[in-house]
Design an enzyme around this catalytic site. Structure first.
Site, PDB file in Angstrom:
ATOM      1  N   GLU A 160       0.859  -1.179   0.000  1.00  0.00           N
ATOM      2  CA  GLU A 160       0.000   0.000   0.000  1.00  0.00           C
ATOM      3  C   GLU A 160       0.889   1.221   0.000  1.00  0.00           C
ATOM      4  O   GLU A 160       1.897   1.253   0.715  1.00  0.00           O
ATOM      5  CB  GLU A 160      -0.851   0.100   1.285  1.00  0.00           C
ATOM      6  CG  GLU A 160      -1.908  -0.952   1.464  1.00  0.00           C
ATOM      7  CD  GLU A 160      -2.651  -0.822   2.801  1.00  0.00           C
ATOM      8  OE1 GLU A 160      -2.029  -0.473   3.838  1.00  0.00           O
ATOM      9  OE2 GLU A 160      -3.858  -1.082   2.807  1.00  0.00           O
ATOM     10  N   VAL A 161       0.517   2.201  -0.810  1.00  0.00           N
ATOM     11  CA  VAL A 161       1.013   3.553  -0.612  1.00  0.00           C
ATOM     12  C   VAL A 161      -0.243   4.359  -0.328  1.00  0.00           C
ATOM     13  O   VAL A 161      -1.195   4.315  -1.116  1.00  0.00           O
ATOM     14  CB  VAL A 161       1.742   4.110  -1.853  1.00  0.00           C
ATOM     15  CG1 VAL A 161       2.190   5.550  -1.613  1.00  0.00           C
ATOM     16  CG2 VAL A 161       2.949   3.236  -2.202  1.00  0.00           C
TER      17      VAL A 161
END
Ligand code: GDP
Ligand code: MN
Length: 348
Positions: free
Chosen positions: A236-237
């Site tokens: 995830e960013v």
């Protein structure tokens, strides 16, 4: 206590930087890894790849979180491998454990039953604490409060291509809040009543449901049932302020009270995904085609030969999961009325 960040004797600040320093905007961002001491060699492999493919040019911080104290080996090795500042946080026992409203007998019977049915991690207590922590607490750790953006990294992942720009800057400039590289259908046995809980939340908090949301990605019948699509959250960013928002925290609290982290085995992937789908504008969710990624057993290898050559990718395009029938990524393109990336037919 809240003063649970241990000093790091191995972190020399400033470090001798091995890459060119980042030019342009620098974001208030960090890598974040939840890990045990025994994960040290597996997380080392991940760090090495993230540094080689991206961070040696940027030197972003790296925050490590653990429900126990990190040992000297873990700190020494991970600090040596990273180009930015490393920080080590111990998780508060209030954020890692059974809340008092959970019926222990009921939870134990569920674990025994899932063990019989051979559901992966079905008998594990620690895996449930981990999923609940990633769903509701990592962004509220005292160290994480200092940051606006995060990139989650797990042990034993691979990055197959150079990351040629700063994803945090990209997210900010393009008004993105959440991102993914792989999507798939969740294992139904782990979340039988999750959608009931989500519907309860939608009824109780209609003010949090964004009009131009991504419900179409999550449901094929306008929200009556869940199609089990979710973004794979081991990558995830994302934006931490969104996770700390009243909307997200109300969402998490509602799900938590329904008990499914313990009475079932709700994962943080469907929890984050459903939240992103309902609480964000669909334009705020980004698919990074150009970040090539592996976490057992799935690969995202960028679609488009020129992209792979430009980014010096070493993944086999045949391993790309995106256009496989078990991926939900095509639905994301359809929802956004985006043309499928060039070359996808050849790579499915
Ligand atoms: P999977 O990817 O779903 O098979 O689960 P993982 O075993 O990779 O766990 C997900 C993340 O949580 C990884 O970053 C692990 O290092 C971390 N993790 C899992 N269980 C624990 C635990 O009991 N304690 C700590 N500190 N980290 C954990
Ligand atoms: Mn993992």
């Amino acid at each position: 206590s809240q003063s649970n960040s241990s000093p790091n004797p191995y972190s020399s600040t400033p470090k001798v930087l091995s890459g060119k320093p980042a030019s342009g905007a620098r974001m208030n961002a960090t890598f974040v890894t939840l890990a045990r001491n025994s994960d040290v060699w597996e997380i080392s492999r991940s760090i090495r790849q993230v540094e080689d493919r991206f961070n040696h040019n940027y030197n972003y911080d790296w925050v490590f979180l653990n429900d126990a104290e990190f040992d000297d080996t873990f700190k020494k090795v991970t600090t040596a491998l990273t180009s930015g500042r490393t920080r080590y946080g111990k998780i508060d026992s209030e954020h890692w454990g059974f809340p008092d409203f959970i019926d222990q007998d009921k939870a134990r019977k569920v674990r025994e039953d899932m063990h019989e049915r051979k559901i992966i991690y079905g008998d594990s207590i620690s895996y449930r604490h981990m999923c609940r922590y990633e769903s509701g607490f990592f962004f509220r750790h005292p160290i994480m409060l200092e940051y606006e953006w995060y990139w989650r990294v797990e042990p034993s992942i691979e990055l197959f291509c150079d990351v040629a720009y700063d994803p945090f800057v990209f997210m900010a400039e393009n008004k993105k809040k959440y991102s993914f590289v792989l999507s798939l259908y969740e294992y139904v046995e782990t979340i039988p009543t999750l959608w009931d809980s989500v519907k309860g939340f939608m009824k109780q908090h209609p003010e949090h449901i964004v009009p131009d949301n991504a419900m179409e990605f999550l449901s094929d019948d306008g929200g009556n049932t869940y199609n089990h699509c979710h973004f794979w959250s081991n990558f995830e960013v994302g934006n931490l302020d969104w996770l700390r928002s009243k909307a997200y925290v109300d969402f998490f609290d509602h799900l938590d009270k329904d008990g499914g982290f313990f009475y079932e085995r709700w994962g943080d992937a469907p929890v984050h995904s459903i939240a992103a789908g309902l609480l964000l504008n669909k334009s705020e969710i980004h698919f990074f085609n150009d970040i090539a990624y592996y976490h057992v057993p799935f690969t995202h290898c960028p679609t488009g030969e020129q992209t792979r050559l430009d980014l010096k990718c070493h993944c086999n395009p045949k391993d790309n999961f995106d256009w496989n029938g078990y991926s939900c990524t095509k639905r994301y393109f359809e929802m956004n009325k985006l043309p499928l990336p060039e070359g996808y037919e050849k790579e499915q």
